[in-house]
Motif scaffolding. Structure first.
Motif, mmCIF file in Angstrom:
data_model
loop_
_atom_site.group_PDB
_atom_site.id
_atom_site.type_symbol
_atom_site.label_atom_id
_atom_site.label_comp_id
_atom_site.label_asym_id
_atom_site.label_seq_id
_atom_site.Cartn_x
_atom_site.Cartn_y
_atom_site.Cartn_z
ATOM 1 N N LYS A 1 0.841 -1.195 0.000
ATOM 2 C CA LYS A 1 0.000 0.000 0.000
ATOM 3 C C LYS A 1 0.872 1.238 0.000
ATOM 4 N N ALA A 2 0.282 2.330 -0.472
ATOM 5 C CA ALA A 2 0.960 3.622 -0.526
ATOM 6 C C ALA A 2 -0.002 4.676 -0.002
ATOM 7 N N GLY A 3 0.541 5.598 0.728
ATOM 8 C CA GLY A 3 -0.290 6.651 1.297
ATOM 9 C C GLY A 3 0.566 7.758 1.862
ATOM 10 N N SER A 4 -0.003 8.480 2.809
ATOM 11 C CA SER A 4 0.707 9.603 3.400
ATOM 12 C C SER A 4 0.141 9.885 4.783
ATOM 13 N N SER A 5 1.008 10.318 5.646
ATOM 14 C CA SER A 5 0.601 10.865 6.938
ATOM 15 C C SER A 5 0.754 12.370 6.859
ATOM 16 N N PHE A 6 -0.166 13.108 7.455
ATOM 17 C CA PHE A 6 -0.147 14.558 7.323
ATOM 18 C C PHE A 6 -0.657 15.196 8.598
ATOM 19 N N GLU A 7 -0.291 16.462 8.724
ATOM 20 C CA GLU A 7 -0.708 17.279 9.861
ATOM 21 C C GLU A 7 -0.726 18.724 9.387
ATOM 22 N N PHE A 8 -1.919 19.222 9.071
ATOM 23 C CA PHE A 8 -2.085 20.568 8.556
ATOM 24 C C PHE A 8 -2.603 21.470 9.671
ATOM 25 N N SER A 9 -1.687 22.187 10.324
ATOM 26 C CA SER A 9 -2.004 23.168 11.379
ATOM 27 C C SER A 9 -2.968 22.604 12.408
ATOM 28 N N ARG A 10 -2.838 21.346 12.710
ATOM 29 C CA ARG A 10 -3.648 20.659 13.719
ATOM 30 C C ARG A 10 -5.124 20.619 13.371
ATOM 31 N N LEU A 11 -5.504 21.071 12.178
ATOM 32 C CA LEU A 11 -6.904 21.000 11.787
ATOM 33 C C LEU A 11 -7.246 19.639 11.196
ATOM 34 N N LEU A 12 -6.329 19.070 10.440
ATOM 35 C CA LEU A 12 -6.532 17.767 9.829
ATOM 36 C C LEU A 12 -5.262 16.952 10.033
ATOM 37 N N THR A 13 -5.357 15.901 10.809
ATOM 38 C CA THR A 13 -4.211 15.042 11.099
ATOM 39 C C THR A 13 -4.610 13.599 10.880
ATOM 40 N N GLY A 14 -3.612 12.762 10.622
ATOM 41 C CA GLY A 14 -3.884 11.346 10.465
ATOM 42 C C GLY A 14 -3.061 10.721 9.361
ATOM 43 N N GLU A 15 -3.572 9.597 8.872
ATOM 44 C CA GLU A 15 -2.878 8.821 7.853
ATOM 45 C C GLU A 15 -3.910 8.085 7.014
ATOM 46 N N VAL A 16 -3.658 8.011 5.712
ATOM 47 C CA VAL A 16 -4.551 7.321 4.788
ATOM 48 C C VAL A 16 -3.701 6.622 3.731
ATOM 49 N N ALA A 17 -4.136 5.414 3.331
ATOM 50 C CA ALA A 17 -3.378 4.625 2.353
ATOM 51 C C ALA A 17 -4.336 3.738 1.569
ATOM 52 N N VAL A 18 -3.925 3.403 0.350
ATOM 53 C CA VAL A 18 -4.679 2.524 -0.553
ATOM 54 C C VAL A 18 -3.693 1.533 -1.149
ATOM 55 N N GLY A 19 -4.100 0.278 -1.246
ATOM 56 C CA GLY A 19 -3.208 -0.738 -1.792
ATOM 57 C C GLY A 19 -3.948 -1.974 -2.241
ATOM 58 N N TRP A 20 -3.210 -3.092 -2.276
ATOM 59 C CA TRP A 20 -3.743 -4.373 -2.765
ATOM 60 C C TRP A 20 -3.260 -5.476 -1.830
ATOM 61 N N THR A 21 -4.162 -6.405 -1.507
ATOM 62 C CA THR A 21 -3.832 -7.523 -0.639
ATOM 63 C C THR A 21 -4.328 -8.807 -1.265
ATOM 64 N N GLU A 22 -3.628 -9.906 -0.977
ATOM 65 C CA GLU A 22 -4.043 -11.213 -1.492
ATOM 66 C C GLU A 22 -3.472 -12.311 -0.605
ATOM 67 N N ARG A 23 -4.107 -13.486 -0.682
ATOM 68 C CA ARG A 23 -3.680 -14.663 0.094
ATOM 69 C C ARG A 23 -3.936 -15.910 -0.747
ATOM 70 N N THR A 24 -2.898 -16.769 -0.806
ATOM 71 C CA THR A 24 -2.954 -18.013 -1.581
ATOM 72 C C THR A 24 -2.870 -19.190 -0.620
ATOM 73 N N TYR A 25 -3.723 -20.199 -0.805
ATOM 74 C CA TYR A 25 -3.833 -21.343 0.096
ATOM 75 C C TYR A 25 -3.162 -22.574 -0.515
ATOM 76 N N VAL A 26 -2.706 -23.444 0.395
ATOM 77 C CA VAL A 26 -2.036 -24.670 -0.044
ATOM 78 C C VAL A 26 -3.025 -25.598 -0.735
ATOM 79 N N ASP A 27 -4.217 -25.706 -0.209
ATOM 80 C CA ASP A 27 -5.225 -26.585 -0.797
ATOM 81 C C ASP A 27 -5.701 -25.999 -2.123
ATOM 82 N N PRO A 28 -5.581 -26.754 -3.231
ATOM 83 C CA PRO A 28 -6.007 -26.213 -4.532
ATOM 84 C C PRO A 28 -7.513 -25.977 -4.613
#
Length: 587
Positions: A430-457
């Motif tokens: 994932k890629a995103g950013s953490s920010f703090e704009f004069s204490r009015l808007l603070t936090g972190e946001v990110a967007v990405g991709w996730t996946e999981r592969t299982y042993v059982d076919p």
């Protein structure tokens, strides 16, 4: 002509007669003899007088409106005496008045010096309007005659106007000691403390170099559907939720312990059969919930740190989940514990963080209503992984980052109760950013991709869009808005189902009617996609809280929440309303 003896006798007779006349005059004069005083001004080179103006005696000038003036060019009369009790406007009868012809009168005040802002000015000069700072209050025009004077408006410690005077200021108070009130003569001015942003927050106690804060909430109420079943059956409920926070106060290194938990109990049990159907929920719906972690940081150098975290999670499956077996006495409790060990390296604005992770999940055995026990060993697994993150501070308050994580899940049993191999490999980017704009808007946001592969076919690969973030928006000094989103891939025991793809979105608004009265509104939306199964669930939750802060140590809290589970599977949906009222004790 030469002077002879006769001429000498003539001059002697003349001098004798002159000396005799002087002696007679001296004898007849009664004026006492006076000697000149030796002062620093005796050798003053001024021609007018040998006495400096500062040493002149005060004397009266006839015809002058002043009682006494100094005239450096006047000649002192030694026979003149000054009477301080005499009226300067009176003069002697035999003394003539001084003439005013040809003299320009001089007054003490210049022209127009006594005129007010709206007074008369004989010079006809243009008055400059007063200058005001931006946002400074402008004075109002003067009211008409008979209007009472305005009363001063109340202000707080920062100088801002307040709409009303709180009862605490008009109440009877104990007098402060002079040393505290800064009334001791010669006492240096005391340094004023800054305004407390949270006047009703927990203060905590120091134990050595640790600041410790603790709290406990006890509340009771009613739940219309504690088992989250299609046919609701209500029970009275109660909740005990303790909290513990310890933060180190060291010059270097850091250690933080944050432990929070709760136990939800009900005043009774659910019947095994509701409306002629078998109850899918356990008879005893009491359940615990605990989340705790301890974070540490070791400052090796100014730009290199070693980081570590240990964590513990104790909970049960969510009520209404398909992973819950039918005919249970109570919810089986599981525990997930593990840790992370890594480092944090900074290169000016570039920051690189990496670490290894380990977590283990263990379930207790299930107890059935017929007295038998069912093992949950097939749900126990270990997770090994690693995580890395690279961020760069573009400017103060804006720090983009890229994060990558990978892990392996290895179960204790190769095959589960349905004959499927649940071991898997997965991760996310994932890629995103953490920010703090004069204490009015603070936090972190990110967007990405996730996946999981299982042993059982037979189990399909589980992948999808990942969103994560935590934002805090300070709308005003009284209102705060929060937004939280998270994405997870959870395990399941359903046959032919790889896992559960979970998306959660939460929105919260806090508003302070007063510093001691706060209202909180929450809305939560979630989606549960069962990969390999037709089931899809949606959850909605609307909650409203009202908090009355009596003191720093005692709060009263009321809560009203409505939960909705909307499923495409028949008889799997549910509705529940929870009403709670309790107190919070904190230190």
């Amino acid at each position: 002509m030469a002077a002879g003896p006769a001429g000498g006798q003539k001059w002697c007779a003349f001098l004798s007669r002159a000396a005799f006349a002087c002696l007679v005059l001296i004898a007849l004069d009664e004026t006492p003899g006076r000697a000149q005083s030796v002062t620093p001004d005796l050798f003053n080179p001024r021609r007018t007088t040998q006495v400096a103006p500062d040493n002149l005696a005060i004397r009266q000038i006839s015809g002058s409106p002043s009682a006494a003036v100094l005239d450096p060019n006047a000649t002192l009369d030694p026979n003149t005496t000054f009477d301080p009790n005499s009226d300067p406007n009176k003069r002697k009868a035999n003394q003539p008045a001084e003439s005013r012809i040809g003299k320009v009168p001089v007054y003490g005040l210049p022209a127009a010096s006594g005129a007010a802002d709206s007074g008369y000015d004989s010079r006809n000069s243009k008055r400059k309007p007063p200058k005001y700072y931006p946002a400074q209050a402008r004075p109002k025009p003067p009211p008409g005659p008979g209007t009472p004077p305005p009363q001063p408006r109340p202000v707080n410690l920062s100088g801002q106007l307040r709409l009303s005077i709180p009862p605490s200021e008009s109440a009877n108070k104990q007098p402060l000691p002079p040393a505290m009130a800064d009334t001791v003569p010669g006492q240096p001015q005391r340094r004023r403390l800054k305004i407390d942003d949270d006047p009703f927050g927990a203060v905590g106690d120091y134990a050595g170099s640790f600041l410790i804060k603790s709290a406990v909430e006890v509340s009771g109420g009613y739940d219309t559907n504690p088992g989250r079943t299609f046919q609701p059956h209500g029970l009275p409920s109660w909740v005990v939720a303790p909290e513990f926070l310890a933060v180190s106060d060291w010059e270097r290194h850091a250690l933080v312990a944050d432990l929070r938990g709760s136990f939800t109990g009900y005043g009774g049990s659910l019947p095994p059969i509701i409306d002629g159907q078998i109850n899918s929920a356990p008879l005893n719906v009491d359940r615990p919930d605990f989340t705790g972690h301890v974070d540490g940081r070791l400052d090796v150098t100014e730009d290199f740190d070693l980081t570590a975290q240990t964590r513990l999670r104790v909970a049960t499956d969510n009520p209404g989940s398909p992973n819950i077996q039918a005919g249970l006495v109570g919810y089986p409790i599981y525990a997930t514990f593990g840790g992370t060990f890594g480092f944090d390296q900074r290169f000016n604005r570039l920051q690189i963080s990496a670490g290894g992770t380990f977590d283990r999940t263990v379930y207790e055995d299930s107890t059935l209503t017929d007295g038998e026990h069912s093992s949950n060993d097939d749900r126990d697994y270990n997770q090994y992984g690693g995580i890395s993150r690279v961020s760069y501070e573009l400017k103060p308050g804006l720090k983009p980052f890229v994060e990558v994580e990978g892990d392996d899940r290895v179960h204790d049993l190769q095959f589960d109760r349905s004959g499927f191999q649940r071991d898997s490999t997965g991760g996310y980017a994932k890629a995103g950013s953490s920010f703090e704009f004069s204490r009015l808007l603070t936090g972190e946001v990110a967007v990405g991709w996730t996946e999981r592969t299982y042993v059982d076919p037979r189990l399909n690969r589980l992948d999808g869009l990942l969103t994560s973030g935590s934002l805090i928006w300070s709308v005003s000094g009284l209102t705060t808005a929060k937004f939280i989103t998270d994405t997870q891939i959870a395990e399941t025991t359903l046959p032919n189902t790889s896992g559960i793809f979970v998306h959660t979105y939460a929105f919260e608004v806090d508003h302070d009617f007063r510093r001691w009265l706060t209202a909180i509104g929450k809305f939560t939306y979630g989606t549960y996609d069962y990969e390999g199964d037709i089931r899809k669930d949606k959850t909605y939750s609307v909650e409203g809280d009202l908090i009355y802060k009596m003191t720093r140590n005692l709060w009263i809290k009321g809560s009203l929440r409505h939960d909705i589970l909307d499923s495409n599977v028949p008889l799997a949906s549910s509705n529940a309303t929870v009403v709670m009222l309790g107190v919070r004790l904190q230190n």
